[in-house]
Design a protein around this motif. Sequence first.
Motif, PDB file in Angstrom:
ATOM      1  N   LYS A 173      14.399  15.470 -26.464  1.00 35.67           N
ATOM      2  CA  LYS A 173      12.824  14.992 -27.393  1.00 35.67           C
ATOM      3  C   LYS A 173      12.492  14.423 -28.201  1.00 35.67           C
ATOM      4  CE  LYS A 173      12.565  19.141 -29.123  1.00 35.67           C
ATOM      5  NZ  LYS A 173      13.480  20.791 -29.136  1.00 35.67           N
TER       6      LYS A 173
ATOM      7  N   ARG B 237      13.700  14.392 -35.333  1.00 36.80           N
ATOM      8  CA  ARG B 237      12.476  13.623 -34.388  1.00 36.80           C
ATOM      9  C   ARG B 237      10.706  13.510 -34.893  1.00 36.80           C
ATOM     10  NH1 ARG B 237      15.298  18.173 -31.610  1.00 36.80           N
ATOM     11  NH2 ARG B 237      14.299  19.314 -33.119  1.00 36.80           N
TER      12      ARG B 237
ATOM     13  N   MET C 195      20.090  31.631 -21.029  1.00 40.22           N
ATOM     14  CA  MET C 195      19.736  30.537 -22.413  1.00 40.22           C
ATOM     15  C   MET C 195      19.276  31.170 -23.180  1.00 40.22           C
ATOM     16  SD  MET C 195      16.966  28.854 -23.884  1.00 40.22           S
ATOM     17  CE  MET C 195      15.877  27.664 -23.228  1.00 40.22           C
TER      18      MET C 195
ATOM     19  N   ILE D  71      17.748  30.771 -27.148  1.00 45.70           N
ATOM     20  CA  ILE D  71      17.223  29.764 -29.355  1.00 45.70           C
ATOM     21  C   ILE D  71      17.730  30.610 -29.849  1.00 45.70           C
ATOM     22  CG2 ILE D  71      16.065  28.897 -30.378  1.00 45.70           C
ATOM     23  CD1 ILE D  71      14.708  28.524 -27.659  1.00 45.70           C
TER      24      ILE D  71
ATOM     25  N   ARG E  90      23.681  23.001 -26.526  1.00 42.98           N
ATOM     26  CA  ARG E  90      21.897  22.030 -26.706  1.00 42.98           C
ATOM     27  C   ARG E  90      21.665  21.505 -27.990  1.00 42.98           C
ATOM     28  NH1 ARG E  90      19.635  26.732 -25.212  1.00 42.98           N
ATOM     29  NH2 ARG E  90      18.888  26.342 -26.946  1.00 42.98           N
ATOM     30  N   ILE E  91      21.775  20.017 -27.738  1.00 40.79           N
ATOM     31  CA  ILE E  91      22.279  18.997 -29.406  1.00 40.79           C
ATOM     32  C   ILE E  91      21.274  18.531 -29.435  1.00 40.79           C
ATOM     33  CG2 ILE E  91      23.227  18.468 -31.100  1.00 40.79           C
ATOM     34  CD1 ILE E  91      25.087  20.566 -30.745  1.00 40.79           C
ATOM     35  N   GLY E  92      20.502  17.772 -30.385  1.00 43.68           N
ATOM     36  CA  GLY E  92      19.251  16.644 -30.621  1.00 43.68           C
ATOM     37  C   GLY E  92      19.348  16.042 -31.612  1.00 43.68           C
ATOM     38  N   THR E  93      18.889  17.022 -32.749  1.00 43.07           N
ATOM     39  CA  THR E  93      19.425  16.829 -34.158  1.00 43.07           C
ATOM     40  C   THR E  93      20.552  15.991 -34.990  1.00 43.07           C
ATOM     41  OG1 THR E  93      16.703  17.692 -34.591  1.00 43.07           O
ATOM     42  CG2 THR E  93      18.060  16.583 -36.555  1.00 43.07           C
TER      43      THR E  93
ATOM     44  N   MET F 168      22.472  25.322 -31.376  1.00 44.65           N
ATOM     45  CA  MET F 168      21.751  24.165 -31.531  1.00 44.65           C
ATOM     46  C   MET F 168      21.845  23.370 -32.701  1.00 44.65           C
ATOM     47  SD  MET F 168      17.549  25.499 -30.450  1.00 44.65           S
ATOM     48  CE  MET F 168      16.920  24.991 -31.542  1.00 44.65           C
ATOM     49  N   SER F 169      21.624  22.849 -32.981  1.00 46.88           N
ATOM     50  CA  SER F 169      22.203  21.848 -34.744  1.00 46.88           C
ATOM     51  C   SER F 169      22.799  22.253 -35.559  1.00 46.88           C
ATOM     52  CB  SER F 169      21.310  20.157 -34.681  1.00 46.88           C
ATOM     53  OG  SER F 169      21.403  19.362 -33.514  1.00 46.88           O
TER      54      SER F 169
ATOM     55  N   SER G 284      11.967  18.720 -23.716  1.00 41.01           N
ATOM     56  CA  SER G 284      11.321  20.183 -23.660  1.00 41.01           C
ATOM     57  C   SER G 284       9.936  19.611 -23.267  1.00 41.01           C
ATOM     58  CB  SER G 284      11.754  20.697 -25.068  1.00 41.01           C
ATOM     59  OG  SER G 284      12.662  20.701 -25.246  1.00 41.01           O
TER      60      SER G 284
ATOM     61  N   ILE H  24      14.516  22.235 -20.944  1.00 45.59           N
ATOM     62  CA  ILE H  24      14.714  23.416 -21.703  1.00 45.59           C
ATOM     63  C   ILE H  24      13.156  24.109 -22.555  1.00 45.59           C
ATOM     64  CG2 ILE H  24      16.832  22.781 -22.062  1.00 45.59           C
ATOM     65  CD1 ILE H  24      15.974  21.274 -25.094  1.00 45.59           C
TER      66      ILE H  24
ATOM     67  N   VAL I 290      19.898  17.258 -25.964  1.00 48.12           N
ATOM     68  CA  VAL I 290      18.576  16.911 -25.860  1.00 48.12           C
ATOM     69  C   VAL I 290      17.981  15.925 -26.747  1.00 48.12           C
ATOM     70  CG1 VAL I 290      16.573  18.546 -27.259  1.00 48.12           C
ATOM     71  CG2 VAL I 290      18.614  19.846 -26.041  1.00 48.12           C
TER      72      VAL I 290
HETATM   73  C1  LIG Z   1      14.897  20.818 -29.116  1.00 48.12           C
HETATM   74  C2  LIG Z   1      15.694  22.461 -28.927  1.00 48.12           C
HETATM   75  C3  LIG Z   1      16.755  21.640 -28.998  1.00 48.12           C
HETATM   76  C4  LIG Z   1      17.744  21.060 -29.899  1.00 48.12           C
HETATM   77  O1  LIG Z   1      17.808  21.224 -31.227  1.00 48.12           O
HETATM   78  P1  LIG Z   1      18.225  20.775 -32.552  1.00 48.12           P
HETATM   79  O2  LIG Z   1      18.306  21.447 -33.860  1.00 48.12           O
HETATM   80  O3  LIG Z   1      17.519  19.007 -32.629  1.00 48.12           O
HETATM   81  O4  LIG Z   1      19.920  20.163 -32.148  1.00 48.12           O
HETATM   82  C5  LIG Z   1      17.699  22.772 -28.451  1.00 48.12           C
HETATM   83  N1  LIG Z   1      17.293  23.355 -27.526  1.00 48.12           N
HETATM   84  C6  LIG Z   1      16.033  24.057 -27.122  1.00 48.12           C
HETATM   85  C7  LIG Z   1      15.073  24.760 -26.112  1.00 48.12           C
HETATM   86  C8  LIG Z   1      15.069  22.903 -28.130  1.00 48.12           C
HETATM   87  O5  LIG Z   1      13.670  23.356 -27.804  1.00 48.12           O
END
Ligand SMILES: *Cc1c(COP(=O)(O)O)cnc(C)c1O
Length: 233
Positions: A43, A225, A165, A167, A216-219, A200-201, A64, A85, A41
């Motif tokens: 964003k 961010r 999907m 959260i 779905r992994i960002g951080t 997620m993270s 996103s 997403i 992810v």
């Molecule tokens: C930002 C986001 C993520 C990633 O989240 P992290 O905690 O940074 O891994 C995953 N899914 C959705 C829908 C998001 O908005």
Amino acid sequence: MIVSAEETEGIIARIVALRREIADVARSVGRDPATIRLCAVTKGHSAAAVRAALQAGVEDIGESYAQEAHEKLADVPVVGRRHFIGHLQRNKIRGLVALFDTIQSVDRVEVGRAILQASRESGRSVSVLVQVTSSPTERFGVGVDRAPMLAEELRTMGLHVDGVMAIGPLTQDRGEIRRSFEEAARLFSHIGGTTLSIGMSGDWREAIAAGSTMLRIGTAIFGTRVKRSAAVE
Ligand SMILES: *Cc1c(COP(=O)(O)O)cnc(C)c1O
């Protein structure tokens, strides 16, 4: 946002380490690691960060925000699959269909209809996931009880619904997170498709235990961010 060679290496190293951890957790709950995809992810991060993830072999990229994604992905080679997403606004859908392969955040019939129309007009096929929520505090997502009906309506109109999907709830209560993911997994087995996009993270371990096929992994890959202003939404 410039990403130095050093930062690129850091991103690649974190992806390699994360993949190893994901494989360990998968095996610890009796799952084949090959059945779990890693969606990076991006964003809030630059095109260079996306390229670093692709360089590390990541095949799924998640974004996103429509405008941010348009600007950034223009500078990135079209490889793998791109997933939207974020929250869907009707007036942005045409652009999203042009840019993304999967739209994961479909939570109402009207956006499904707009996606289908844009897809027919542009000749681009997209698949969609039904975004479900089991938490009354979540702003987006269709309730668990109404999700099967939504999936059916979307399929009847001609959309390719490929799964679910969700959260996870914003809580430190691991049991609550697990229960929420298990509910999403039950719904996924009912709705069908190939993708259960949960984790997620902060909660991907629970998501793997519950049956996630896409994290779905960002951080955990790119770091925290930069807070975005409302202007770029
Ligand atoms: C930002 C986001 C993520 C990633 O989240 P992290 O905690 O940074 O891994 C995953 N899914 C959705 C829908 C998001 O908005």
